[in-house]
Write a protein that holds these residues in place. Structure first.
Motif, PDB file in Angstrom:
ATOM      1  N   ILE A  92    -104.855  42.936  39.427  1.00 18.50           N
ATOM      2  CA  ILE A  92    -103.935  43.932  38.864  1.00 18.50           C
ATOM      3  C   ILE A  92    -103.106  43.276  37.764  1.00 18.50           C
ATOM      4  N   PRO A  93    -102.735  44.033  36.747  1.00 17.95           N
ATOM      5  CA  PRO A  93    -101.929  43.446  35.662  1.00 17.95           C
ATOM      6  C   PRO A  93    -100.496  43.181  36.118  1.00 17.95           C
ATOM      7  N   THR A  94     -99.886  42.188  35.481  1.00 15.82           N
ATOM      8  CA  THR A  94     -98.489  41.855  35.740  1.00 15.82           C
ATOM      9  C   THR A  94     -97.626  42.493  34.659  1.00 15.82           C
ATOM     10  N   ASP A  95     -96.499  43.040  35.040  1.00 12.52           N
ATOM     11  CA  ASP A  95     -95.520  43.575  34.095  1.00 12.52           C
ATOM     12  C   ASP A  95     -94.865  42.375  33.408  1.00 12.52           C
ATOM     13  N   GLU A  96     -95.292  42.063  32.194  1.00 14.88           N
ATOM     14  CA  GLU A  96     -94.833  40.844  31.530  1.00 14.88           C
ATOM     15  C   GLU A  96     -93.351  40.863  31.185  1.00 14.88           C
ATOM     16  N   THR A  97     -92.795  42.020  30.934  1.00 19.11           N
ATOM     17  CA  THR A  97     -91.352  42.092  30.669  1.00 19.11           C
ATOM     18  C   THR A  97     -90.588  41.700  31.926  1.00 19.11           C
ATOM     19  N   ARG A  98     -90.995  42.256  33.036  1.00 21.22           N
ATOM     20  CA  ARG A  98     -90.348  41.921  34.319  1.00 21.22           C
ATOM     21  C   ARG A  98     -90.616  40.459  34.678  1.00 21.22           C
ATOM     22  N   MET A  99     -91.828  39.988  34.390  1.00 25.12           N
ATOM     23  CA  MET A  99     -92.185  38.597  34.669  1.00 25.12           C
ATOM     24  C   MET A  99     -91.225  37.651  33.949  1.00 25.12           C
ATOM     25  N   ASN A 100     -90.908  37.938  32.702  1.00 21.26           N
ATOM     26  CA  ASN A 100     -89.970  37.114  31.944  1.00 21.26           C
ATOM     27  C   ASN A 100     -88.601  37.082  32.606  1.00 21.26           C
ATOM     28  N   ASP A 101     -88.120  38.241  33.039  1.00 21.04           N
ATOM     29  CA  ASP A 101     -86.806  38.314  33.691  1.00 21.04           C
ATOM     30  C   ASP A 101     -86.795  37.526  35.006  1.00 21.04           C
ATOM     31  N   VAL A 102     -87.859  37.691  35.804  1.00 26.24           N
ATOM     32  CA  VAL A 102     -87.941  37.002  37.091  1.00 26.24           C
ATOM     33  C   VAL A 102     -88.078  35.502  36.878  1.00 26.24           C
ATOM     34  N   PHE A 103     -88.858  35.111  35.889  1.00 27.96           N
ATOM     35  CA  PHE A 103     -89.027  33.690  35.586  1.00 27.96           C
ATOM     36  C   PHE A 103     -87.688  33.052  35.223  1.00 27.96           C
ATOM     37  N   GLU A 104     -86.906  33.736  34.407  1.00 28.26           N
ATOM     38  CA  GLU A 104     -85.584  33.235  34.020  1.00 28.26           C
ATOM     39  C   GLU A 104     -84.676  33.093  35.242  1.00 28.26           C
ATOM     40  N   ALA A 105     -84.692  34.084  36.125  1.00 31.58           N
ATOM     41  CA  ALA A 105     -83.871  34.027  37.337  1.00 31.58           C
ATOM     42  C   ALA A 105     -84.330  32.887  38.248  1.00 31.58           C
ATOM     43  N   ALA A 106     -85.640  32.709  38.382  1.00 31.14           N
ATOM     44  CA  ALA A 106     -86.186  31.638  39.229  1.00 31.14           C
ATOM     45  C   ALA A 106     -85.797  30.268  38.684  1.00 31.14           C
ATOM     46  N   GLU A 107     -85.879  30.111  37.378  1.00 24.11           N
ATOM     47  CA  GLU A 107     -85.480  28.840  36.764  1.00 24.11           C
ATOM     48  C   GLU A 107     -84.015  28.538  37.039  1.00 24.11           C
ATOM     49  N   ALA A 108     -83.157  29.561  36.974  1.00 25.60           N
ATOM     50  CA  ALA A 108     -81.724  29.369  37.199  1.00 25.60           C
ATOM     51  C   ALA A 108     -81.433  28.933  38.632  1.00 25.60           C
ATOM     52  N   LEU A 109     -82.226  29.412  39.582  1.00 28.88           N
ATOM     53  CA  LEU A 109     -82.015  29.039  40.981  1.00 28.88           C
ATOM     54  C   LEU A 109     -82.361  27.582  41.243  1.00 28.88           C
ATOM     55  N   GLY A 110     -83.399  27.077  40.592  1.00 28.56           N
ATOM     56  CA  GLY A 110     -83.753  25.671  40.712  1.00 28.56           C
ATOM     57  C   GLY A 110     -84.647  25.302  41.884  1.00 28.56           C
ATOM     58  N   ASN A 111     -84.955  26.243  42.764  1.00 23.30           N
ATOM     59  CA  ASN A 111     -85.809  25.910  43.898  1.00 23.30           C
ATOM     60  C   ASN A 111     -87.236  26.448  43.741  1.00 23.30           C
ATOM     61  N   TYR A 112     -87.517  27.069  42.606  1.00 23.74           N
ATOM     62  CA  TYR A 112     -88.863  27.548  42.292  1.00 23.74           C
ATOM     63  C   TYR A 112     -89.514  26.543  41.357  1.00 23.74           C
ATOM     64  N   HIS A 113     -90.747  26.182  41.687  1.00 23.55           N
ATOM     65  CA  HIS A 113     -91.484  25.196  40.886  1.00 23.55           C
ATOM     66  C   HIS A 113     -92.848  25.790  40.574  1.00 23.55           C
ATOM     67  N   VAL A 114     -93.037  26.185  39.319  1.00 27.33           N
ATOM     68  CA  VAL A 114     -94.300  26.778  38.885  1.00 27.33           C
ATOM     69  C   VAL A 114     -94.975  25.780  37.964  1.00 27.33           C
ATOM     70  N   LEU A 115     -96.125  25.287  38.413  1.00 23.49           N
ATOM     71  CA  LEU A 115     -96.864  24.291  37.648  1.00 23.49           C
ATOM     72  C   LEU A 115     -98.110  24.917  37.041  1.00 23.49           C
ATOM     73  N   GLY A 116     -98.479  24.413  35.880  1.00 24.13           N
ATOM     74  CA  GLY A 116     -99.705  24.846  35.231  1.00 24.13           C
ATOM     75  C   GLY A 116    -100.610  23.665  34.978  1.00 24.13           C
ATOM     76  N   ALA A 117    -101.915  23.900  35.093  1.00 27.50           N
ATOM     77  CA  ALA A 117    -102.918  22.905  34.740  1.00 27.50           C
ATOM     78  C   ALA A 117    -103.516  23.345  33.405  1.00 27.50           C
ATOM     79  N   PHE A 118    -103.402  22.479  32.421  1.00 27.67           N
ATOM     80  CA  PHE A 118    -103.876  22.807  31.081  1.00 27.67           C
ATOM     81  C   PHE A 118    -105.108  21.980  30.768  1.00 27.67           C
ATOM     82  N   HIS A 119    -106.190  22.683  30.446  1.00 27.24           N
ATOM     83  CA  HIS A 119    -107.467  22.055  30.101  1.00 27.24           C
ATOM     84  C   HIS A 119    -107.767  22.407  28.650  1.00 27.24           C
TER      85      HIS A 119
END
Length: 148
Positions: A24-51
């Motif tokens: 299913i698609p992700t609401d990218e506008t909401r994703m940006n808002d949630v990502f910002e909130a998660a970063e502010a909390l400091g206990n969320y760690h989202v890692l990416g593998a770049f190839h």
């Protein structure tokens, strides 16, 4: 292969990767808002593998506080994905090793992850990494949210 924290600039690619995972698609506008909130909390760690400069996989670990026993935190792992076209090259293993390092660095006593019952290939992967199935029952209740 480069593993690093996801940044705001990586979110469109992460959204496409999540669509591959969830179907299913992700609401990218909401994703940006949630990502910002998660970063502010400091206990969320989202890692990416770049190839070759492109996002090929991701994992999210959330450090949770605990009020039991020695009150050590624990980590919940969610949204583990490696793109279909690049699996079986060690990317998932590297992502999991990096998120586990974060858990150790944050003093976590253990890690919890759940995987859909039908994702047998993923279960084999987790078991190879040392995760063991425990005799517990998992329950989920989807909530109907009221719009404001």
């Amino acid at each position: 292969m480069n593993i690093k924290p996801i940044t705001r600039e990586d979110l469109p690619a992460l959204s496409r990767l999540y669509e591959e995972l969830m179907g299913i698609p992700t609401d990218e506008t909401r994703m940006n808002d949630v990502f910002e909130a998660a970063e502010a909390l400091g206990n969320y760690h989202v890692l990416g593998a770049f190839h070759e400069g492109k996002l090929a996989g991701s994992v999210m670990g959330i450090v949770c506080l605990d009020l039991v026993g020695s009150c050590k935190p624990f980590m919940v792992i969610e949204n583990v994905i490696v793109s279909d076209h690049i699996r079986r090259q060690g990317i998932g293993k590297k992502l999991m090793a990096e998120i586990e390092k974060i858990a150790v660095d944050r003093g976590c006593a253990y890690i919890i992850l759940v995987s859909g019952e039908k994702r047998k290939e993923a279960h084999v992967f987790y078991e190879k990494l040392g995760y063991r199935e425990e005799q517990v029952e998992g329950y989920r209740k989807h909530l109907v949210l009221r719009s404001n």
